[in-house]
Enzyme design. Structure first.
Site, PDB file in Angstrom:
ATOM      1  N   ASN A 157     -47.634 -15.738  -8.104  1.00 32.88           N
ATOM      2  CA  ASN A 157     -47.977 -15.717  -6.684  1.00 32.88           C
ATOM      3  C   ASN A 157     -49.123 -16.717  -6.504  1.00 32.88           C
ATOM      4  O   ASN A 157     -50.273 -16.413  -6.796  1.00 32.88           O
ATOM      5  CB  ASN A 157     -48.403 -14.293  -6.303  1.00 32.88           C
ATOM      6  N   ARG A 186     -57.263  -9.977  11.152  1.00 33.58           N
ATOM      7  CA  ARG A 186     -56.393 -10.588  12.177  1.00 33.58           C
ATOM      8  C   ARG A 186     -56.264  -9.666  13.377  1.00 33.58           C
ATOM      9  O   ARG A 186     -56.170  -8.445  13.218  1.00 33.58           O
ATOM     10  CB  ARG A 186     -54.998 -10.863  11.612  1.00 33.58           C
ATOM     11  N   GLU A 202     -44.687  -5.322  -5.230  1.00 31.53           N
ATOM     12  CA  GLU A 202     -44.023  -6.585  -4.895  1.00 31.53           C
ATOM     13  C   GLU A 202     -43.650  -7.376  -6.153  1.00 31.53           C
ATOM     14  O   GLU A 202     -42.608  -8.019  -6.192  1.00 31.53           O
ATOM     15  CB  GLU A 202     -44.927  -7.411  -3.970  1.00 31.53           C
ATOM     16  N   HIS A 207     -44.219  -9.874   4.522  1.00 33.25           N
ATOM     17  CA  HIS A 207     -44.274  -8.679   3.652  1.00 33.25           C
ATOM     18  C   HIS A 207     -42.861  -8.165   3.340  1.00 33.25           C
ATOM     19  O   HIS A 207     -42.686  -6.994   3.016  1.00 33.25           O
ATOM     20  CB  HIS A 207     -45.039  -7.512   4.323  1.00 33.25           C
ATOM     21  N   ARG A 231     -43.295 -16.108  -5.693  1.00 35.87           N
ATOM     22  CA  ARG A 231     -43.384 -15.614  -4.328  1.00 35.87           C
ATOM     23  C   ARG A 231     -43.518 -16.825  -3.397  1.00 35.87           C
ATOM     24  O   ARG A 231     -44.387 -17.672  -3.597  1.00 35.87           O
ATOM     25  CB  ARG A 231     -44.620 -14.734  -4.175  1.00 35.87           C
TER      26      ARG A 231
END
Ligand code: AMP
Length: 405
Positions: free
Chosen positions: A10, A243, A386, A182, A93
């Site tokens: 990743n 955010r 993940e 996601h 990823r």
């Protein structure tokens, strides 16, 4: 020797997270992180899980090439370097796969070009992902390298959910639509939730709430995403750590015209200085809880705004799905913050949604139900994974070849 291992990478702009997994028994062999790449204070932390050894390197690591070489050296010390015959593939990823990539994909030149073409819609993420891929390909050009896209799970969204109500021609020209993110986590968690209920994914409707520093909700019907809260970028939807999530787009015009801010300043404001952090100065839910317990009004208001938005999405996705079998909480906040889970579902008994206080308070790393017995809708806590999902998808794609059949 059978090649059953998958290295999951990743790659961020200044970091590389990695895990080495053996898909024979879905076990994790090593985990690690290289951070602050390109600075004087870079750090590599590597843990070999079979021996329990953790090693750290501190000192400058100039670029991704140097970072991956350092990772390869650490893996080699454990006897499982990049040249190991047991390594079947590297799974990467990739944040944005646009409309084009609906499945994990073996990377070749055409795939690299397409990921590159998507940079305008993922300027922060795709360049870093590409750097990681190119570096890994240079180190092992003969090894299958697979891209697993954060957006892929959401490509089943109907047009009615994926399109913004703006001029179609313009939207098509600039690829402006809702992609969602996601996805690897939502795919894994919705499937694990079905497993927890003892049912096939095709038979259940699940609302997945991925609540980490970034946060998103997904409506999953029969194993397929039909709506998700993030959009063109990961800025839309829930209130997140830093955010803003949803806001009237006119806020941006207003800040520019009246506040005199530049587009870049507004971009930074909404992505990095908003959400819980913007509201109360903290983005860690543990700290917000501590402050609320001390009677801090600002932290309380930030929490209430966070929960209000979350509730709105639960209600919206309930309506989108019509029938809901389960609501699943995952990621840092969703897995650990019982007070968030309780607050999000408080007052929703009319929808068949409730949390059992004692079950909700139990801590643990396993998927578990927290709804009362006989509840119409199951409520679950499902730890996301993940890396395991990326490794499984990568191995499913290349494993057959490496087993020689
Ligand atoms: P993630 O992005 O999934 O790693 O989630 C990170 C966030 O999870 C942190 O910023 C915290 O807000 C939250 N978190 C982690 N552990 C806990 C905990 N024990 N209680 C409440 N929130 C937590």
């Amino acid at each position: 020797m059978n090649a059953t291992r998958v290295l999951v990478l990743n790659s961020g702009s200044s970091s590389v997270k990695y895990q080495l997994l053996d898909m024979r028994d879905a076990s994790r062999l090593a985990v690690g992180l290289v951070e602050r790449i390109g600075e004087q204070t870079s750090r590599l932390k590597h843990t070999c899980l079979s021996s329990g050894d953790t090693r750290e390197q501190n000192g400058p690591i100039a670029d991704h090439d140097a970072a991956l070489k350092a990772v390869a050296e650490e893996l080699a010390k454990d006897g499982s370097g990049l040249d190991s015959p047991e390594l079947a593939a590297i799974g990467h990823r990739v944040v944005h796969g646009g409309m084009f990539f609906t499945e994990p994909t073996v990377i070749d030149d055409a795939v690299l070009t397409e990921i590159e073409r998507l940079i305008p819609v993922a300027p922060l993420h795709n360049p870093a992902n590409l750097t990681g891929i190119r570096t890994a390909m240079a180190l092992r050009p003969d090894l299958p390298q697979v891209a697993v896209f954060d957006t892929a799970f959401h490509t089943t969204m109907p047009e009615s959910a994926a399109r913004y109500a703006i001029e179609t021609k313009l939207a098509d020209r600039y690829r402006v639509r809702r992609y969602g993110f996601h996805g690897t986590s939502h795919a894994y968690v919705s499937r694990e939730t079905a497993r927890l209920l003892g049912r096939a994914p095709e038979d259940v409707n699940v609302i997945v709430l991925h609540l980490g520093n970034g946060a998103s909700a997904t409506a999953v019907r029969g194993g397929k995403c039909v709506d998700t809260s993030m959009g063109l970028t990961p800025l839309e939807g829930l209130v997140m750590g830093t955010r803003s999530g949803d806001l009237d787009p006119a806020v941006i015009f207003h800040l520019q015209r009246v506040g005199g801010m530049s587009m870049d300043e507004i971009d930074t404001l909404l992505n990095k200085r908003s959400g819980l952090f913007g509201l109360c100065g903290d983005n860690d839910m543990r700290e917000i809880r501590r402050r609320m317990d001390e009677g801090d009004e600002q932290a309380r208001l930030a929490f209430d705004i966070y929960i209000h938005r979350l509730k709105k999405y639960i209600g919206a996705y309930y309506a989108v799905l019509g029938t809901v079998d389960a609501v699943a909480f995952t990621a840092g906040v969703g897995e650990n913050a019982d007070f968030v889970r309780a607050a999000a579902l408080a007052g929703l008994e009319g929808l068949g949604l409730a949390v059992d206080g004692a079950r909700n308070a139990v801590r643990g790393g396993e998927a578990r139900l927290i709804s009362p017995d006989g509840a119409r809708v199951a409520v679950a806590v499902v730890p996301t994974d993940e890396e395991m999902e990326i490794a499984s998808q990568t191995y499913a794609l290349v494993g057959k070849d490496s087993r020689g059949n």
